[in-house]
Design a protein around this motif. Structure first.
Motif, PDB file in Angstrom:
ATOM      1  N   TYR A   1       0.747  -1.179  -0.045  1.00 32.33           N
ATOM      2  CA  TYR A   1      -0.162  -0.172   0.138  1.00 32.33           C
ATOM      3  C   TYR A   1       0.873   1.373  -0.039  1.00 32.33           C
ATOM      4  CZ  TYR A   1      -3.277  -3.446   1.367  1.00 32.33           C
ATOM      5  OH  TYR A   1      -3.884  -4.603   1.737  1.00 32.33           O
ATOM      6  N   ASP A   2       0.655   2.187  -0.969  1.00 24.58           N
ATOM      7  CA  ASP A   2       1.166   3.354  -0.935  1.00 24.58           C
ATOM      8  C   ASP A   2       0.390   4.493  -0.441  1.00 24.58           C
ATOM      9  OD1 ASP A   2       4.002   3.154  -1.990  1.00 24.58           O
ATOM     10  OD2 ASP A   2       2.846   2.229  -3.560  1.00 24.58           O
ATOM     11  N   ILE A   3       0.488   4.908   0.775  1.00 27.95           N
ATOM     12  CA  ILE A   3      -0.494   5.814   1.368  1.00 27.95           C
ATOM     13  C   ILE A   3       0.376   7.280   1.585  1.00 27.95           C
ATOM     14  CG2 ILE A   3      -1.836   6.411   3.433  1.00 27.95           C
ATOM     15  CD1 ILE A   3      -1.867   3.561   3.722  1.00 27.95           C
ATOM     16  N   GLY A   4       0.128   8.051   0.545  1.00 28.78           N
ATOM     17  CA  GLY A   4       0.947   9.632   0.497  1.00 28.78           C
ATOM     18  C   GLY A   4       2.445   8.840   0.059  1.00 28.78           C
ATOM     19  N   ASN A   5       3.327   9.352   1.049  1.00 28.09           N
ATOM     20  CA  ASN A   5       4.761   9.068   1.035  1.00 28.09           C
ATOM     21  C   ASN A   5       5.200   7.778   1.909  1.00 28.09           C
ATOM     22  OD1 ASN A   5       5.352  11.463  -0.388  1.00 28.09           O
ATOM     23  ND2 ASN A   5       5.803  12.610   1.345  1.00 28.09           N
ATOM     24  N   ALA A   6       4.175   6.946   2.568  1.00 27.08           N
ATOM     25  CA  ALA A   6       4.615   5.955   3.173  1.00 27.08           C
ATOM     26  C   ALA A   6       4.120   4.625   2.191  1.00 27.08           C
ATOM     27  CB  ALA A   6       3.650   6.085   4.462  1.00 27.08           C
ATOM     28  N   HIS A   7       5.131   4.192   2.190  1.00 28.27           N
ATOM     29  CA  HIS A   7       5.123   2.564   1.466  1.00 28.27           C
ATOM     30  C   HIS A   7       4.936   1.739   2.574  1.00 28.27           C
ATOM     31  CE1 HIS A   7       5.988  -0.269  -1.676  1.00 28.27           C
ATOM     32  NE2 HIS A   7       6.687  -0.769  -0.935  1.00 28.27           N
ATOM     33  N   ILE A   8       3.731   0.960   2.435  1.00 32.00           N
ATOM     34  CA  ILE A   8       3.830  -0.050   3.573  1.00 32.00           C
ATOM     35  C   ILE A   8       3.539  -1.675   2.868  1.00 32.00           C
ATOM     36  CG2 ILE A   8       2.096  -0.850   5.277  1.00 32.00           C
ATOM     37  CD1 ILE A   8       1.231   2.075   5.552  1.00 32.00           C
ATOM     38  N   GLU A   9       4.166  -2.492   3.416  1.00 34.66           N
ATOM     39  CA  GLU A   9       4.386  -3.857   2.738  1.00 34.66           C
ATOM     40  C   GLU A   9       3.906  -4.804   3.938  1.00 34.66           C
ATOM     41  OE1 GLU A   9       6.852  -7.138   0.348  1.00 34.66           O
ATOM     42  OE2 GLU A   9       7.778  -5.046   0.840  1.00 34.66           O
ATOM     43  N   VAL A  10       2.880  -5.736   3.653  1.00 36.09           N
ATOM     44  CA  VAL A  10       2.493  -6.626   4.648  1.00 36.09           C
ATOM     45  C   VAL A  10       3.515  -8.014   4.671  1.00 36.09           C
ATOM     46  CG1 VAL A  10       0.699  -8.162   5.428  1.00 36.09           C
ATOM     47  CG2 VAL A  10       0.159  -6.106   4.340  1.00 36.09           C
ATOM     48  N   LEU A  11       4.308  -7.867   5.394  1.00 39.14           N
ATOM     49  CA  LEU A  11       5.093  -9.179   5.537  1.00 39.14           C
ATOM     50  C   LEU A  11       4.792 -10.446   6.113  1.00 39.14           C
ATOM     51  CD1 LEU A  11       8.511  -7.348   6.394  1.00 39.14           C
ATOM     52  CD2 LEU A  11       7.588  -7.629   4.196  1.00 39.14           C
ATOM     53  N   TYR A  12       3.621 -10.517   6.978  1.00 38.44           N
ATOM     54  CA  TYR A  12       3.059 -11.630   7.485  1.00 38.44           C
ATOM     55  C   TYR A  12       1.747 -11.309   7.612  1.00 38.44           C
ATOM     56  CZ  TYR A  12       2.480 -16.019  10.438  1.00 38.44           C
ATOM     57  OH  TYR A  12       2.080 -17.160  10.815  1.00 38.44           O
ATOM     58  N   ALA A  13       0.745 -12.356   7.487  1.00 39.51           N
ATOM     59  CA  ALA A  13      -0.689 -12.432   7.713  1.00 39.51           C
ATOM     60  C   ALA A  13      -0.793 -13.826   8.463  1.00 39.51           C
ATOM     61  CB  ALA A  13      -1.537 -12.147   6.608  1.00 39.51           C
ATOM     62  N   PRO A  14      -1.964 -13.957   9.221  1.00 35.66           N
ATOM     63  CA  PRO A  14      -2.212 -15.140  10.024  1.00 35.66           C
ATOM     64  C   PRO A  14      -1.998 -16.386   9.351  1.00 35.66           C
ATOM     65  CG  PRO A  14      -3.594 -13.335  10.687  1.00 35.66           C
ATOM     66  CD  PRO A  14      -3.008 -12.898   9.513  1.00 35.66           C
ATOM     67  N   SER A  15      -1.732 -17.429   9.981  1.00 32.26           N
ATOM     68  CA  SER A  15      -1.546 -18.776   9.308  1.00 32.26           C
ATOM     69  C   SER A  15      -2.055 -19.862  10.462  1.00 32.26           C
ATOM     70  CB  SER A  15      -0.116 -19.317   8.981  1.00 32.26           C
ATOM     71  OG  SER A  15      -0.053 -20.720   8.779  1.00 32.26           O
ATOM     72  N   ALA A  16      -3.012 -20.342  10.296  1.00 28.19           N
ATOM     73  CA  ALA A  16      -3.624 -21.481  11.266  1.00 28.19           C
ATOM     74  C   ALA A  16      -2.859 -22.623  11.394  1.00 28.19           C
ATOM     75  CB  ALA A  16      -5.031 -22.003  10.412  1.00 28.19           C
ATOM     76  N   GLU A  17      -1.678 -22.560  10.816  1.00 29.26           N
ATOM     77  CA  GLU A  17      -0.723 -23.851  10.949  1.00 29.26           C
ATOM     78  C   GLU A  17       0.066 -23.527  12.450  1.00 29.26           C
ATOM     79  OE1 GLU A  17       2.017 -24.320   7.627  1.00 29.26           O
ATOM     80  OE2 GLU A  17       0.489 -24.080   6.254  1.00 29.26           O
TER      81      GLU A  17
END
Length: 275
Positions: free
Chosen positions: A133-149
């Motif tokens: 996500y690019d929100i203005g000058n902020a660049h945001i990357e999701v490196l992990y999301a939930p895993s049921a494992e």
């Protein structure tokens, strides 16, 4: 506004996560928020930070559904909706069944969140690992999301992990990620510099979070501790480092890794300008 990171103080004296990020092109981002009782405090900070009587939040990220992280957001959406505008809400929460495994319903606010969801469902986006996500000058990357494992510390290990790049600085938000989530991330990004950051939000308030080798991989120059004095000192009344928490041990890790810059919740709100 400037490219700035704010770590917001606690209204309750408890451990909690609450961050505000502003960009020089006028965007405002919130991370978590804390307990119900933190709502008025966060709104006051948002008014001061933005200079707006009714602040506008462009993006609100929720790490995981524990009561020291998301009830502030729920309270604002339910009882303070006229005091702030929120454009988009980002999260990825595990199922009720997954959360129930932990057997600590008093710590989980998922039911309360789902009850309030109709108030903002049209503004929700469920994030996945790899989303950017690019929100203005902020660049945001999701490196992990939930895993049921993962079958240990279920809700903490369901924290989304975010890398924010702002004015050339990288800020890694770990939520309450535990050892198991940290290990999965290390394996996922082995041989890359994806976890390398200038600033790191210490996992699970600086104790019982990710392992030392995770922080070695991040190699931060500064740490963000969402940690009140009693947890920072590992002291519930019998003296320094006399209780069961690992906070003092983790402080030792960071000293050994050469980190000298620390921002700690016990000292109140912190403002870090990147431009």
């Amino acid at each position: 506004m400037k490219n700035t990171l704010y770590m917001i103080n606690s209204s309750t004296g408890g451990q909690m996560n609450s961050f505000v990020i502003t960009t020089e092109d006028g965007k405002t981002i919130v991370m978590d928020g804390g307990f119900y009782n933190d709502a008025d405090n966060l709104l006051a900070h948002l008014r001061e930070i933005t200079g707006e009587a009714v602040p506008h939040v462009d993006a609100w990220f929720l790490s995981h559904p524990h009561r020291d992280h998301i009830p502030c957001f729920i309270e604002i959406m339910k009882d303070h909706a006229a005091e702030v505008t929120v454009e988009r809400i980002y999260y990825n929460f595990p199922s009720h069944q997954y959360c129930a495994w932990e057997g600590q319903p008093h710590d989980c606010a998922l039911d309360l969140f789902m009850e309030a969801l109709p108030l903002f469902a049209d503004r929700v986006e469920i994030v996945s690992c790899g989303d950017v996500y690019d929100i203005g000058n902020a660049h945001i990357e999701v490196l992990y999301a939930p895993s049921a494992e993962i079958r240990q510390k279920y809700i903490n290990n369901a924290s989304i992990i975010l890398m924010v790049t702002l004015a050339g600085k990288k800020i890694l938000f770990l939520g309450d990620a535990g050892e198991e989530e940290g290990d999965r991330c290390l394996a996922l990004y082995a041989g890359t510099d994806k976890l390398k950051a200038d600033y790191v939000q210490m996992a699970h308030h600086g104790q019982a979070g990710v392992k030392r080798n995770f922080y070695e991989t991040v190699a931060p120059t500064a740490c963000l501790w969402c940690t009140p004095a009693w947890l920072w000192n590992n002291d519930i009344g019998d003296g320094y480092n006399t209780y069961i928490w690992d906070s003092v041990t983790v402080q030792g890790w960071m000293e050994e890794l050469g980190v000298r810059e620390h921002y700690v919740l016990k000292d109140g709100t912190h403002q870090i300008d990147f431009s």
